[in-house]
Design a protein around this motif. Structure first.
Motif, short mmCIF file in Angstrom:
data_model
loop_
_atom_site.label_atom_id
_atom_site.label_comp_id
_atom_site.label_asym_id
_atom_site.label_seq_id
_atom_site.Cartn_x
_atom_site.Cartn_y
_atom_site.Cartn_z
N ALA A 86 23.09 -1.63 33.11
CA ALA A 86 24.13 -2.30 32.32
C ALA A 86 25.15 -2.98 33.23
O ALA A 86 25.53 -4.14 33.01
N GLY A 87 25.59 -2.26 34.29
CA GLY A 87 26.56 -2.83 35.21
C GLY A 87 26.01 -4.06 35.90
O GLY A 87 26.70 -5.09 36.02
N THR A 88 24.73 -4.00 36.33
CA THR A 88 24.12 -5.15 36.98
C THR A 88 24.04 -6.32 36.02
O THR A 88 24.30 -7.47 36.42
N THR A 89 23.69 -6.05 34.76
CA THR A 89 23.61 -7.13 33.78
C THR A 89 24.94 -7.85 33.65
O THR A 89 25.00 -9.09 33.71
N LEU A 90 26.02 -7.08 33.53
CA LEU A 90 27.33 -7.72 33.35
C LEU A 90 27.71 -8.51 34.60
O LEU A 90 28.22 -9.64 34.51
#
Lengths: 124, 385
Positions: free
Chosen positions: B324-328
């Motif tokens: 999720a962090g990488t996506t954002l």
């Protein structure tokens, strides 16, 4: 909850420390050779004539006044936008919507008036 | 995902000895968070400056920095050291106190805004229910710093830059805030994590900008992009700086480390605006990658209620949190890349065109979008029930 904002106060302290330590470090490490020419403001190689606090175009003032008008408007729209769903669930959706419509409509009329009066023309 | 439970705090509670008082744990947790926010801003500035120089170079058919490290990736660090060693000049006619205070104010306000930005669904610094509002409030404080800098320098170039900044940023704050109200209306919250979690349907593709949610979000996204460019003083709205007509605008008289504060602010502001756009229009943490990771882990929450009462860390959820962090981050940097691309593609516009665009087009259109979105939501939630 006010405790949510505790980290932000810690952050404020650290940021002030960060800025100060950087400035002090730069002051210690950097060279200092002051001269009159260097302390002058940059004006493309010419000696500056007079101060810089000149009179500015009245348009900037007008923009600031218009900003206050519309900023207050958007402040009033914010609670409606955030609470719209809950209000609809409570059965108040229609009532609040018509109120907002009247409110925005009034401000839209204000914008139309300023526009017609030429308040939005920059090169007049 | 309950509000106020901070992963740093829970982690410390789990591993710290009993004797440590609660307030000390809270302060330490806040300290870890501060370190992460400061690190994020610094690394972002270093990386984005390098990226901007590479992007501009390749758009103009040249390489950009190449000598310091592989493809010049250490260039920004070398520049940072150089800036620290530079002489810090204050012009003779300047208002010394204001001149020295202005860059610190600019940096502090943008760092305050960064505080509300969540790194991962459960890893965040401050979980504010008014997150978006706090970001907008803090980031508009930078204008005061910029105007202070321009005024205090007592140079004609800086005054022109400061006046333009005041007029432009003030005019575009209205369409920016009003355009953001459209997705807020769909979400019903200002909290960035909650807004992101609402978009997790359809394998993480149920973004607010998708027309089946509310067709008014897409035009609002376009309005937001234009207003965000103006708010961050990026080309084609870089009139306060306007290096080809005003030397460097409001920062003409600044040198060394003080000047670099303005630079850090510019890149932090770009990061923030892209991140806000990513969260409120383009799904935030949600993407097919995140949805896949969420199905692979047992429990996507990083903090779960423990069997013996209280909370415990659930490290098994790390793949999901990292995805999720990488996506954002990827979405945010896609936004930053778009802003850089626009800078090297479009010419700067004149101040009268800036004002016409802001007041005659963007503001009425943003208001119409909000009203349209309100009608749509009313039909969906009230009349059709």
């Amino acid at each position: 909850m006010l405790i949510q904002y505790l980290p932000i106060f810690v952050l404020a302290l650290v940021v002030v420390g960060f800025a100060l330590s950087n400035l002090v470090l730069s002051d210690v490490l950097g060279k200092k050779r002051r001269s009159i020419g260097k302390a002058d403001v940059y004006e493309s190689g010419m000696d500056p004539v007079g101060g810089a606090r000149l009179r500015q175009s009245i348009h900037y003032y007008l923009v600031a006044v218009l900003f206050i008008l519309f900023d207050v408007e958007s402040i009033f729209l914010i609670p409606w936008a955030a609470a719209g769903k809950q209000l609809a669930a409570m059965g108040l959706g229609d009532l609040v919507f018509y109120q907002v419509l009247i409110f925005v409509g009034t401000l839209g009329l204000g914008l139309a008036y300023v526009w017609r009066k030429g308040g939005l023309e920059w090169d007049r | 995902m309950q509000s106020g439970s901070n992963v740093f705090l829970e982690g410390l509670r789990q591993f710290a000895p009993e004797a440590v008082p609660g307030w000390a744990l809270m302060l330490t947790a806040a300290g870890i968070g501060v370190a992460i926010v400061m690190g994020l801003v610094s690394v972002n500035a270093i990386f984005s400056v390098w990226l901007e120089r590479k992007v501009s170079g390749h758009i103009q058919c040249r390489y950009g920095p190449m000598y310091v490290g592989w493809h010049g990736w250490l260039q920004s660090i070398a520049d940072g050291v150089k800036l620290l060693l530079k002489e810090d000049m204050i012009p003779a006619g300047a208002d010394r106190a204001m001149f020295m205070l202005a860059p610190a104010l600019v940096l502090a306000s943008i760092l305050g805004a960064m505080a509300a930005f969540p790194l991962m669904p459960d890893v965040f610094f401050a979980d504010l229910d008014l997150g978006l509002f706090a970001i907008l409030a803090f980031s508009s404080l930078t204008t005061i710093g910029v105007v202070m800098a321009g005024w205090a320098s007592n140079s004609k170039w800086t005054i022109f830059g400061a006046m333009r900044e005041a007029a432009q940023v003030v005019a575009y704050e209205i369409p920016l805030g009003v355009a953001l109200l459209v997705p807020v209306m769909v979400a019903g919250t200002f909290n960035l994590r909650e807004a992101s979690a609402l978009q997790s349907g359809m394998w993480g593709m149920d973004w607010f900008v998708m027309p089946w949610n509310n067709p008014f979000v897409l035009p609002a996204a376009v309005l937001f992009l234009v207003a965000a460019l103006a708010e961050t003083k990026r080309a084609p709205f870089d009139l306060p700086e306007a290096e080809s007509e005003l030397v460097a605008g409001f920062m003409t008289e600044y040198s060394g480390i003080r000047w670099s504060f303005f630079f850090m602010e510019e890149y932090a502001a770009m990061f923030l605006m892209s991140a806000v756009g990513a969260v409120f229009f383009f799904g935030g943490f949600e993407s097919p990658l995140t949805a896949l990771a969420a199905r692979l882990v047992e429990d996507p929450r990083l903090i779960v209620p423990a069997a013996e009462g209280g909370m415990r860390l659930n490290l098994g959820s790390l793949p999901y949190q990292l995805a999720a962090g990488t996506t954002l981050l990827l979405k945010t940097f896609a936004g930053i890349f778009l802003m850089m691309w626009l800078r090297w593609t479009l010419p700067r516009i004149r101040i009268d065109q800036v004002m016409t665009m802001g007041y005659k087009y963007l503001t009425p259109l943003a208001l119409l979008c909000v009203l349209g979105a309100g009608i749509w939501e009313a039909i969906r939630h009230s009349w059709l029930r």
